[in-house]
Design a protein around this motif. Sequence first.
Motif, PDB file in Angstrom:
ATOM      1  N   LYS A 207     -29.842  93.200 -49.068  1.00 15.92           N
ATOM      2  CA  LYS A 207     -30.722  92.711 -47.999  1.00 15.92           C
ATOM      3  C   LYS A 207     -30.122  93.009 -46.620  1.00 15.92           C
ATOM      4  CE  LYS A 207     -34.049  90.696 -50.419  1.00 15.92           C
ATOM      5  NZ  LYS A 207     -35.484  91.090 -50.326  1.00 15.92           N
ATOM      6  N   ALA A 208     -28.804  92.843 -46.497  1.00 19.26           N
ATOM      7  CA  ALA A 208     -28.144  93.098 -45.207  1.00 19.26           C
ATOM      8  C   ALA A 208     -28.266  94.566 -44.818  1.00 19.26           C
ATOM      9  CB  ALA A 208     -26.675  92.683 -45.288  1.00 19.26           C
ATOM     10  N   THR A 209     -28.079  95.454 -45.769  1.00 16.54           N
ATOM     11  CA  THR A 209     -28.181  96.884 -45.484  1.00 16.54           C
ATOM     12  C   THR A 209     -29.600  97.262 -45.083  1.00 16.54           C
ATOM     13  OG1 THR A 209     -26.416  97.324 -47.101  1.00 16.54           O
ATOM     14  CG2 THR A 209     -27.777  99.187 -46.416  1.00 16.54           C
ATOM     15  N   PHE A 259     -22.174  94.364 -37.501  1.00 22.17           N
ATOM     16  CA  PHE A 259     -22.372  95.765 -37.863  1.00 22.17           C
ATOM     17  C   PHE A 259     -21.052  96.425 -38.283  1.00 22.17           C
ATOM     18  CE2 PHE A 259     -26.501  95.248 -35.964  1.00 22.17           C
ATOM     19  CZ  PHE A 259     -27.289  96.178 -36.628  1.00 22.17           C
ATOM     20  N   ARG A 260     -19.959  96.031 -37.690  1.00 25.36           N
ATOM     21  CA  ARG A 260     -18.675  96.618 -38.076  1.00 25.36           C
ATOM     22  C   ARG A 260     -18.263  96.171 -39.473  1.00 25.36           C
ATOM     23  NH1 ARG A 260     -14.389  96.919 -33.475  1.00 25.36           N
ATOM     24  NH2 ARG A 260     -13.778  94.919 -34.321  1.00 25.36           N
ATOM     25  N   TYR A 261     -18.510  94.919 -39.819  1.00 23.77           N
ATOM     26  CA  TYR A 261     -18.176  94.471 -41.168  1.00 23.77           C
ATOM     27  C   TYR A 261     -19.066  95.157 -42.204  1.00 23.77           C
ATOM     28  CZ  TYR A 261     -17.246  91.440 -45.167  1.00 23.77           C
ATOM     29  OH  TYR A 261     -16.911  90.966 -46.426  1.00 23.77           O
ATOM     30  N   LEU A 262     -20.356  95.331 -41.864  1.00 25.25           N
ATOM     31  CA  LEU A 262     -21.239  96.045 -42.776  1.00 25.25           C
ATOM     32  C   LEU A 262     -20.773  97.486 -42.952  1.00 25.25           C
ATOM     33  CD1 LEU A 262     -23.794  96.071 -44.505  1.00 25.25           C
ATOM     34  CD2 LEU A 262     -25.087  96.688 -42.448  1.00 25.25           C
ATOM     35  N   SER A 263     -20.316  98.125 -41.891  1.00 30.08           N
ATOM     36  CA  SER A 263     -19.773  99.476 -41.994  1.00 30.08           C
ATOM     37  C   SER A 263     -18.563  99.502 -42.926  1.00 30.08           C
ATOM     38  CB  SER A 263     -19.385  99.990 -40.608  1.00 30.08           C
ATOM     39  OG  SER A 263     -18.754 101.250 -40.682  1.00 30.08           O
ATOM     40  N   LEU A 265     -17.988  97.508 -45.409  1.00 29.24           N
ATOM     41  CA  LEU A 265     -18.417  97.286 -46.785  1.00 29.24           C
ATOM     42  C   LEU A 265     -19.100  98.503 -47.387  1.00 29.24           C
ATOM     43  CD1 LEU A 265     -19.914  93.671 -46.517  1.00 29.24           C
ATOM     44  CD2 LEU A 265     -17.736  94.318 -47.567  1.00 29.24           C
ATOM     45  N   THR A 266     -19.880  99.203 -46.573  1.00 35.68           N
ATOM     46  CA  THR A 266     -20.716 100.280 -47.101  1.00 35.68           C
ATOM     47  C   THR A 266     -20.118 101.664 -46.901  1.00 35.68           C
ATOM     48  OG1 THR A 266     -21.946 100.506 -45.024  1.00 35.68           O
ATOM     49  CG2 THR A 266     -22.790  98.914 -46.657  1.00 35.68           C
ATOM     50  N   GLY A 267     -19.176 101.786 -45.985  1.00 35.80           N
ATOM     51  CA  GLY A 267     -18.641 103.105 -45.657  1.00 35.80           C
ATOM     52  C   GLY A 267     -19.529 103.905 -44.730  1.00 35.80           C
ATOM     53  N   ASN A 268     -20.584 103.288 -44.196  1.00 38.02           N
ATOM     54  CA  ASN A 268     -21.490 103.967 -43.267  1.00 38.02           C
ATOM     55  C   ASN A 268     -20.970 103.772 -41.839  1.00 38.02           C
ATOM     56  OD1 ASN A 268     -23.549 104.888 -41.637  1.00 38.02           O
ATOM     57  ND2 ASN A 268     -25.186 103.923 -42.822  1.00 38.02           N
TER      58      ASN A 268
END
Length: 633
Positions: A207-209, A259-263, A265-268
């Motif tokens: 959902k976050a992505t 957004f940095r934490y999501l990056s 986690l996802t490598g994006n």
Amino acid sequence: MTDPLPSKKKRDQPKQALAAQAGKAHKEGRQHAAGSSGVFKLLSAFVLLAAVVVAYRHDPTLFTDFLDSWIGFSEHWEGSQPATSTNNPVHLSADIPKRNAVVAAFRHSWLAYEKDAMGDDEYHPISHKGSNLTSAGGIGYTVVDSIDTMLLMGLEAEYARARSWIADKLSFERDGNFNTFETTIRVLGGLLSAYHLSSGDPVYLDKATELADRILPVFETPSGLPHPMINLAKGVGVANADFTGLVSTAEVATLQLEFRYLSHLTGNDDYWRRVENAMRIIKSARLPHGLASIFMSVDEGQYVTSAIRLGSRGDSYYEYLLKQYLQTNGSEPVYSDMYEDAMTAIHNHLVQKSTKSGMTYTAELIPEKDASGEVSWRLTPKQDHLVCFLAGSLMLGATKTGALAQSVSVPPRDKELTPSGRRDWKTGVELLRTCMSTHDTATGLSPEIVHFRIPSDGMDHNSMAPADWYIKGARQVFPFSMSFGYELEHFACFASPGEFPPYDARYMLRYVYVFTYVQYTDTNGPSPETVESLFLSYRLTGDQLYRDHGWNIFQSIEKHCRLSSGGYATIVNVDEVPVRHEDKMETFWMSETLKYLYLLFDDSNTLPLDKYVFNTEAHPLPIFQPSVRTGFS
């Protein structure tokens, strides 16, 4: 006829005579010995002084440690008992009865919302209804904002139902405009925190992505600063109709942690680069004094002439400077440099003392143009309660960017901090004292905005004038003559009977939206303030007094904001009893206020400060070592 008992004066006469004789003899003895004893005392003093000098040269810490323990560097309030350990980490045990009371308040809030408005963005506890932020429907603000609090509190049944709603019913396919900042800190931040605290439940990361991908188009502007609004269904950034071409400084600088934490986690890396570019633009636009105006041009990426303040539209810019540095384990010195530069500017231009008691507060700088178009700046003694986030932030920053070693004592010692660290710690402690002072109202709750006395305010002639601070329009009384024009405009005590007082007097469950100078409802989201500062201060000092203040706030909320039918409501005037309620329970009541109160009374092993950083909506995110290098310096 003689008195059966002599008067007190007569009874005391023999004693007085004996005392006089004894005093005369003692005086003569003292005069006889004065010569020899005086010389002895003088020599003793020289010997003692020489010993102190020799000891100090041998080991200065013997002297500084003694001063630290005697006067207490952290300048705690009278009666406090800080932790006395110099070893980190210091274990602080839970106050279980108080912690459980906070959990009960959360359940009272959640169950009312769940019964009346499950899935709606907002809840109205008096009318028992929900509402959404757009006509196209909502995106579950309250559910997502609250779910990590349930995980922390161990509310398994409530959590299971909330997770089921997110997995099965949460949809971002909404053809409506949502605030970029609010959606990021509440929904994206809530999903990421839930992902971590649930040990990696994929429903939250998925959902976050999806949400982040729908938000990314806001960065497609001439400067790279994000648009303030996003249409989630169309994937289009939307300008603010009220402020054409402008974006709030706080809003564009308070997307980075999420957004940095999501990056990570996802490598994006795209998530990282977009929000980092906004920080690069802000750094390049630095004003000569080091402070940030509350508005920037979305096209040019430059500050525009606007108010400078640490409250709404400015607050979380400063907050995230420190927290970005902490999030990546101190690996990005550019953020500590920006933070220290900003704190120096705040001390140089905004930190003030009240006229009577010397209370520390932060003023605002308001631009004014004269007839020729020249701009001057007026220092205004007005402080949003949002500014109280700065107290705990300064104390935390003092132990991180202002520390001479990797870890410091609890509370820190003078020798462990740099000069700027000692400055920030002292200001943080004093500012929190001021914030607690503003709870000295009829309800024990603080207003959203206070004004401080200054010598030129013209109130000194009135005996009922406040000593240090006041709330404009809070009271329905007229304490002095109607002829005093200045007081009619500026003093605290004017509201017609039956009318709602100005926004300044409200208490919105301790996290607020505040009015700007042009009197519209500001959409700049809540910053952590008094309750977060109390939590941080307790963790950094072990001082029971911070818990005591937090408990007093909680009891006042229970007394004045709790509704027996379910939920809690905003009160419209903190200085009026009995209170009047507004039909609204903000989402951040369960996300922020109750979470920080829970953590204040919980064991310090829960979410330790060396392993977690909290976003501006109190969603805990883990500290990590980044694989992406900072793209600017």
